[in-house]
Design an enzyme around this catalytic site. Structure first.
Site, PDB file in Angstrom:
ATOM      1  N   ARG A  48      -1.120   5.849  -5.160  1.00 30.49           N
ATOM      2  CA  ARG A  48      -0.256   6.748  -5.919  1.00 30.49           C
ATOM      3  C   ARG A  48      -0.896   7.169  -7.241  1.00 30.49           C
ATOM      4  NH1 ARG A  48       5.460   6.752  -5.047  1.00 30.49           N
ATOM      5  NH2 ARG A  48       6.025   5.737  -3.101  1.00 30.49           N
ATOM      6  N   GLU A 249     -10.474 -10.054  16.366  1.00 32.59           N
ATOM      7  CA  GLU A 249     -11.373  -8.933  16.097  1.00 32.59           C
ATOM      8  C   GLU A 249     -12.266  -9.180  14.886  1.00 32.59           C
ATOM      9  OE1 GLU A 249     -10.753  -4.166  15.145  1.00 32.59           O
ATOM     10  OE2 GLU A 249      -9.359  -5.249  16.443  1.00 32.59           O
ATOM     11  N   HIS A 325     -11.879   2.495  18.027  1.00 29.28           N
ATOM     12  CA  HIS A 325     -11.212   2.288  16.746  1.00 29.28           C
ATOM     13  C   HIS A 325     -10.346   3.507  16.449  1.00 29.28           C
ATOM     14  CE1 HIS A 325     -11.358   2.379  12.157  1.00 29.28           C
ATOM     15  NE2 HIS A 325     -10.671   1.287  12.444  1.00 29.28           N
TER      16      HIS A 325
END
Length: 398
Positions: A48, A249, A325
């Protein structure tokens, strides 16, 4: 038909969010340094601005021709755009855009350090844009040019990067995913060997929480993002095996292929990796070493659609599935629809990341009831929603 121009268009917009968009981040190799370990999800993703607005900035590449068809792909990073502008554009101007094998080989041979990293990202983006152009030229979706459809849709798994891993919040999110039709979900560890036994227990707690919330019929997967070592990975694999993860992973750094193989040989659960490897040659090294049960090359990074076709073929010879991916879901969907379930049984859908990555698309490719499909639009089938573009400029360093 000849390539007459390569345009790099940078666009800006604002994504409406409630609260902090990035609630958490994943563990990273650089977290061994305290100043980086202290960074939050918001710090990591720079979410932000000072006014509390999530600003989205993206670059798209357009390949224009003398006969009209234009190929588009993105978003890509400014670093990748630099390589396209300074090194690739002069090389491919005047080329036949349908000669993708020739252009890929020229780019690879010319960018002498292009085997990995941002130069390969740039090559990947150009290749994908050329496939988009070819599809538009022929009036066909890319999956048909690749030999599909083999099937009508592909199951996606909900990849939970950026979601809170506090047990109550994680459990609620998993239940939401299941209610949305996902049959698999992946979560990201936050703790590494230097976090000691307390961190290891938190990792186990995350796995237990996800399994209990998902139920027995939903696959669960977990990502260590290259941040562990052999001993720690095997210890964690043994601790979480009772919860039956579909895979663990990236347990170690991507260049440690022998360590991948050591872990795979001793692990009670399957091992996946390859997101941070590139091209058919990188895939060959993983496959020869017996390093993984699932290979996860990224279309956006590993060489584009042309190279992914080769990686798919190579992996199929080893009977190792390729689950790309989730960086470029539209391109991945076309590839998957042109392959069998034995080669690509799933697609990754990074839930939060795709809100950003596909923000500017008029028709983003999102799962419906846990399944991903694409239409019959020519090329990759995405275009920019101009109503979301609040500012833009063409990029050039020449």
């Amino acid at each position: 038909m000849k390539i007459t121009n390569v345009r790099l268009r940078q666009v800006e917009g604002q994504l409406d969010t409630e609260g902090e968009f990035w609630e958490e981040r994943l563990v990273r190799p650089i977290d061994i340094y305290p100043e980086h370990k202290a960074e939050s999800g918001a710090d990591f993703h720079q979410s932000r601005n000072s006014n509390g607005v999530y600003e989205v900035e993206a670059v798209f590449v357009y390949i224009e021709t003398d006969e009209g068809p234009t190929g588009m792909f993105g978003p890509l990073a400014i670093e990748d755009a630099f390589f396209i502008d300074r090194m690739i554009t002069p090389l491919i101007l005047g080329e036949d855009p349908t000669a993708t094998e020739r252009i890929w080989d020229k780019m690879y041979r010319f960018l002498r350090h292009a085997r990995k990293g941002n130069p390969m990202f740039a090559i990947s983006c150009i290749d994908c844009a050329l496939w988009d152009l070819r599809g538009k030229w022929l009036g066909q979706p890319v999956f048909r040019l690749l030999g599909g459809p083999v099937r009508d849709s592909v199951p996606a798994y909900a990849s939970a990067l950026g979601y809170s891993i506090e047990p109550d919040k994680a459990a609620a999110r998993v239940k939401e995913f299941v209610a949305q039709g996902y049959t698999a979900t992946k979560w990201f560890f936050r703790n590494a060997p230097d976090d000691g036994e307390a961190g290891a227990r938190k990792n186990v707690e995350l796995v237990r929480t996800v399994r209990e919330a998902a139920g027995d019929e939903v696959d669960i997967m977990f990502d260590a993002w290259s941040s562990w070592n052999v001993r720690y990975a095997l210890d964690m694999a043994n601790r979480i095996a009772e919860y039956r993860p579909r895979w663990l992973e990236e347990p170690v750094m991507p260049d440690q292929i022998r360590n991948y193989a050591r872990i795979r040989a001793a692990s009670p659960i399957p091992i996946s990796g390859g997101e941070h490897e590139y091209t058919r040659w990188g895939a060959r090294d993983y496959l020869r070493a017996g390093a993984v049960d699932v290979y996860q090359a990224d279309t956006f990074w590993a060489g584009g659609i042309s190279e992914m076709v080769k990686i798919f073929t190579l992996a199929s010879a080893y009977d190792i599935p390729v689950i790309p991916h989730g960086h470029s879901v539209p391109a991945n969907a076309h590839l998957a629809l042109a392959t069998t379930v034995s080669v690509t049984p799933l697609l990754e859908y990074l839930v939060k990341w795709n809100e950003v990555h596909q923000f500017f698309f008029k028709n983003p490719v999102k799962p419906v009831d846990g399944m991903v499909t694409v239409g019959e639009e020519p090329g990759i089938g995405v275009e920019i929603d101009e109503s979301k573009v609040q500012a833009e400029q063409d990029l050039s360093w020449t």
